[in-house]
Design a protein around this motif. Structure first.
Motif, PDB file in Angstrom:
ATOM      1  N   GLU A 190       1.464   1.985  -3.487  1.00 31.47           N
ATOM      2  CA  GLU A 190       0.216   2.489  -4.080  1.00 31.47           C
ATOM      3  C   GLU A 190      -0.011   3.954  -3.719  1.00 31.47           C
ATOM      4  O   GLU A 190      -0.404   4.761  -4.557  1.00 31.47           O
ATOM      5  CB  GLU A 190      -0.984   1.668  -3.601  1.00 31.47           C
ATOM      6  N   ALA A 191       0.235   4.283  -2.449  1.00 35.98           N
ATOM      7  CA  ALA A 191       0.037   5.669  -2.016  1.00 35.98           C
ATOM      8  C   ALA A 191       0.978   6.590  -2.780  1.00 35.98           C
ATOM      9  O   ALA A 191       0.584   7.665  -3.237  1.00 35.98           O
ATOM     10  CB  ALA A 191       0.263   5.799  -0.509  1.00 35.98           C
ATOM     11  N   ALA A 192       2.230   6.161  -2.933  1.00 34.54           N
ATOM     12  CA  ALA A 192       3.218   6.991  -3.622  1.00 34.54           C
ATOM     13  C   ALA A 192       2.852   7.159  -5.098  1.00 34.54           C
ATOM     14  O   ALA A 192       2.880   8.272  -5.634  1.00 34.54           O
ATOM     15  CB  ALA A 192       4.610   6.378  -3.488  1.00 34.54           C
ATOM     16  N   ARG A 193       2.483   6.041  -5.742  1.00 34.98           N
ATOM     17  CA  ARG A 193       2.119   6.124  -7.164  1.00 34.98           C
ATOM     18  C   ARG A 193       0.864   6.979  -7.336  1.00 34.98           C
ATOM     19  O   ARG A 193       0.755   7.738  -8.297  1.00 34.98           O
ATOM     20  CB  ARG A 193       1.884   4.726  -7.757  1.00 34.98           C
ATOM     21  N   ALA A 209       0.026   9.526  -5.695  1.00 32.66           N
ATOM     22  CA  ALA A 209       0.355  10.944  -5.570  1.00 32.66           C
ATOM     23  C   ALA A 209       0.994  11.476  -6.850  1.00 32.66           C
ATOM     24  O   ALA A 209       1.143  12.679  -7.019  1.00 32.66           O
ATOM     25  CB  ALA A 209       1.301  11.163  -4.389  1.00 32.66           C
ATOM     26  N   GLU A 249       0.820  -1.214   0.000  1.00 39.67           N
ATOM     27  CA  GLU A 249       0.000   0.000   0.000  1.00 39.67           C
ATOM     28  C   GLU A 249       0.858   1.270   0.000  1.00 39.67           C
ATOM     29  O   GLU A 249       0.404   2.316  -0.443  1.00 39.67           O
ATOM     30  CB  GLU A 249      -0.934   0.021   1.214  1.00 39.67           C
ATOM     31  N   GLN A 250       2.078   1.167   0.523  1.00 42.61           N
ATOM     32  CA  GLN A 250       2.953   2.345   0.517  1.00 42.61           C
ATOM     33  C   GLN A 250       3.307   2.721  -0.914  1.00 42.61           C
ATOM     34  O   GLN A 250       3.332   3.897  -1.274  1.00 42.61           O
ATOM     35  CB  GLN A 250       4.228   2.069   1.334  1.00 42.61           C
ATOM     36  N   TYR A 274      11.900   8.157  -2.510  1.00 36.71           N
ATOM     37  CA  TYR A 274      11.381   9.006  -1.430  1.00 36.71           C
ATOM     38  C   TYR A 274      10.578   8.248  -0.384  1.00 36.71           C
ATOM     39  O   TYR A 274      10.466   8.685   0.751  1.00 36.71           O
ATOM     40  CB  TYR A 274      10.498  10.123  -1.999  1.00 36.71           C
ATOM     41  N   ILE A 275       9.955   7.132  -0.792  1.00 38.57           N
ATOM     42  CA  ILE A 275       9.005   6.500   0.125  1.00 38.57           C
ATOM     43  C   ILE A 275       9.422   5.090   0.530  1.00 38.57           C
ATOM     44  O   ILE A 275       9.425   4.765   1.715  1.00 38.57           O
ATOM     45  CB  ILE A 275       7.584   6.505  -0.475  1.00 38.57           C
ATOM     46  N   PRO A 302      13.695   4.747   1.937  1.00 40.06           N
ATOM     47  CA  PRO A 302      13.930   5.289   3.282  1.00 40.06           C
ATOM     48  C   PRO A 302      13.337   4.406   4.384  1.00 40.06           C
ATOM     49  O   PRO A 302      13.938   4.242   5.440  1.00 40.06           O
ATOM     50  CB  PRO A 302      13.236   6.651   3.238  1.00 40.06           C
ATOM     51  N   GLN A 303      12.173   3.825   4.112  1.00 42.10           N
ATOM     52  CA  GLN A 303      11.580   2.929   5.118  1.00 42.10           C
ATOM     53  C   GLN A 303      12.336   1.607   5.180  1.00 42.10           C
ATOM     54  O   GLN A 303      12.557   1.052   6.260  1.00 42.10           O
ATOM     55  CB  GLN A 303      10.117   2.645   4.771  1.00 42.10           C
ATOM     56  N   PHE A 322       4.047  10.029  -8.113  1.00 40.50           N
ATOM     57  CA  PHE A 322       5.465   9.672  -8.198  1.00 40.50           C
ATOM     58  C   PHE A 322       5.660   8.507  -9.163  1.00 40.50           C
ATOM     59  O   PHE A 322       4.873   7.561  -9.162  1.00 40.50           O
ATOM     60  CB  PHE A 322       6.001   9.255  -6.816  1.00 40.50           C
ATOM     61  N   SER A 323       6.727   8.562  -9.964  1.00 40.91           N
ATOM     62  CA  SER A 323       7.072   7.427 -10.818  1.00 40.91           C
ATOM     63  C   SER A 323       7.562   6.286  -9.929  1.00 40.91           C
ATOM     64  O   SER A 323       7.782   6.471  -8.734  1.00 40.91           O
ATOM     65  CB  SER A 323       8.182   7.833 -11.790  1.00 40.91           C
TER      66      SER A 323
END
Lengths: 244, 235
Positions: free
Chosen positions: B134-137, B139, B131-132, B149-150, B153-154, B141-142
């Motif tokens: 999915e959230a980034a895409r 927004a 889901e992380q 960025y997402i 880092p995690q 983000f490629s």
């Protein structure tokens, strides 16, 4: 603003979207409801291509999603998506969550992005949480931050995929209130939800889905007073008195 | 009856002490440069390993299997004795005028360790909920920007414990550089032993220095983790 024409989608053998024809006009608030497994989440996820469609035509903000020339990242930047499970970035503070996309995608100056974030946080009632991390917030607070994060991109369309289903009952109201505040501001909203009170008061139109088919489309007052389809009648009865 | 005469002054002062100090400085340089480079290369290989583009993925897989499954010592010898033979003369002249032993050791340590780091980071990435992404895409983000960025880092945050292990391995493995003449700590301890026959003192000193180096690396990474990477993590 969003137009489905003869849209189909399959998950292997399962026909999850069956000949969807829907037209959502700019500024409209459409609530999509239906029993679980009816395909309503899949429907909303096709609009920003989290789920690609298999057949038919889907045009969003003038862009054809099946056209290879469509820049999907550019289109997604214009569409806010709010998830059932919030999906905030756990490694970033509230402020970091809201400013990341404006900074990196819109190339907004840092100061402007932070000011905008603070305005949005004030709007969702969480200005004092700017430096908190998602794990330190309640579910309702996380979802309000998620809405602020989506709004920070100044989207033309907001998609809500069961935004209150994962929340404790006492937190549902605060999230619905924020969504209600958005409706009628000119932003196009598609909301998948079981909150029939919200549908009745805020939606311009309600679409009822079952087994991948849109069975009924109506203004909320008509839909709730006099649902046409038998399965819609059953569904509403179940929601109102779940014991029977 | 013990006849060995301990003489700790050999390693605590004078010329031999200076040898050990200079050896430590080289070991420190090898370790720090190696750790930084191995981390960067490891990140790159991890991303390539997960690429949707098949040739890139295969290259990363070949890299991983190749460098994880051959001895580090052979790799060091390869870079030092083998690699320059296929380079043009001009490059060789330049290499000889520089500190080529050091460079070969850094290359070998970096590549060898990066293969392990890449696999650790990849398993970190796989443990981040989908889901992380999915959230980034969603927004806008490629795929690569989402990673940058997402996701990464995690992933790096939860990979800290295995990463510390790889960093320690690199620092300790740097002692193998003595085999190609890099005058690092083990090399100098060996020198001190040759000149003084005080092997017990020389290698005890080296052991203590390695211990201090390793515990310092662990402490530094954990400090960075607490202050910068995971300030929100309840301790």
């Amino acid at each position: 603003m969003i137009q489905f024409a003869g849209v189909h989608k399959w998950f292997n053998q399962l026909h999850v979207l069956n000949d969807i024809n829907l037209r959502i006009t700019p500024g409209e608030v459409l609530v999509v409801c239906g029993p679980s497994g009816s395909g309503k989440s899949t429907l909303i996820r096709t609009i920003n291509q989290l789920e690609p469609i298999d057949k038919g035509k889907l045009v969003v903000d003038g862009m054809d999603l099946l056209d290879k020339k469509t820049d999907i990242n550019k289109l997604r930047a214009e569409i806010g998506f709010v998830f059932q499970q919030f999906n905030l970035y756990p490694h970033l503070s509230v402020l970091g969550n809201i400013t990341l996309a404006p900074l990196k995608i819109r190339k907004m100056p840092k100061k402007e992005a932070e000011e905008q974030a603070m305005t949005l946080l004030a709007r969702v009632g969480l200005a004092e949480k700017r430096d908190a991390y998602p794990s330190q917030l309640s579910g309702g607070q996380q979802q309000r931050v998620a809405i602020a994060r989506a709004l920070a991109m100044k989207p033309k369309i907001m998609l809500f995929d069961e935004p209150t289903s994962a929340l404790d009952p006492e937190m549902i109201g605060e999230v619905l209130a924020v969504m209600q505040g958005l409706a009628g501001t000119g932003i196009t909203m598609v909301v998948v939800t079981h909150e029939m009170g919200f549908a009745r008061e805020v939606a311009h139109r309600v679409a009822f889905m079952d087994h991948g088919v849109v069975l009924e489309e109506a203004k909320p007052e008509e839909f709730f007073r006099n649902p046409q389809h038998e399965r819609a009648q059953q569904f509403l009865k179940q929601l109102l008195s779940p014991m029977h | 009856m013990l006849t060995y005469q301990f003489d700790w002054s050999v390693v605590t002062s004078g010329k031999y002490f200076e040898w050990l100090v200079s050896g430590f400085m080289v070991t420190l340089k090898l370790s720090v440069v190696g750790i930084i480079l191995a981390f960067i290369v490891g990140l790159l290989i991890a991303v390539m390993r997960m690429s949707h583009f098949r040739p890139v993925r295969w290259f990363a897989l070949a890299y991983l299997e190749f460098f994880r499954n051959t001895p580090l010592l052979v790799q060091i010898f390869f870079w030092y004795f083998g690699s320059y033979k296929i380079l043009p003369q001009a490059v060789n002249d330049w290499l000889n005028s520089t500190n080529f032993e050091f460079a070969a050791a850094v290359i070998a340590l970096t590549i060898y360790t990066s293969a392990f780091i890449a696999e650790d980071i990849r398993s970190g990435v796989l443990s981040i909920p989908k889901e992380q992404m999915e959230a980034a895409r969603s927004a806008g983000f490629s795929y690569l920007r989402s990673m940058q960025y997402i996701i990464l880092p995690q992933a790096v945050r939860i990979t800290v414990p295995p990463l510390v292990n790889q960093f320690l391995n690199l620092a300790k493995n740097s002692s193998l550089a003595m085999t190609i003449g890099v005058m690092e700590l083990t090399y100098q301890a060996r020198q001190v032993e040759s000149y003084t026959f005080k092997g017990f003192e020389a290698f005890t000193a080296a052991t203590i220095v390695y211990l201090v180096l390793s515990t310092s690396i662990t402490a530094l990474v954990h400090l960075y983790d607490k202050r910068v990477l995971n300030p929100s993590r309840a301790v």
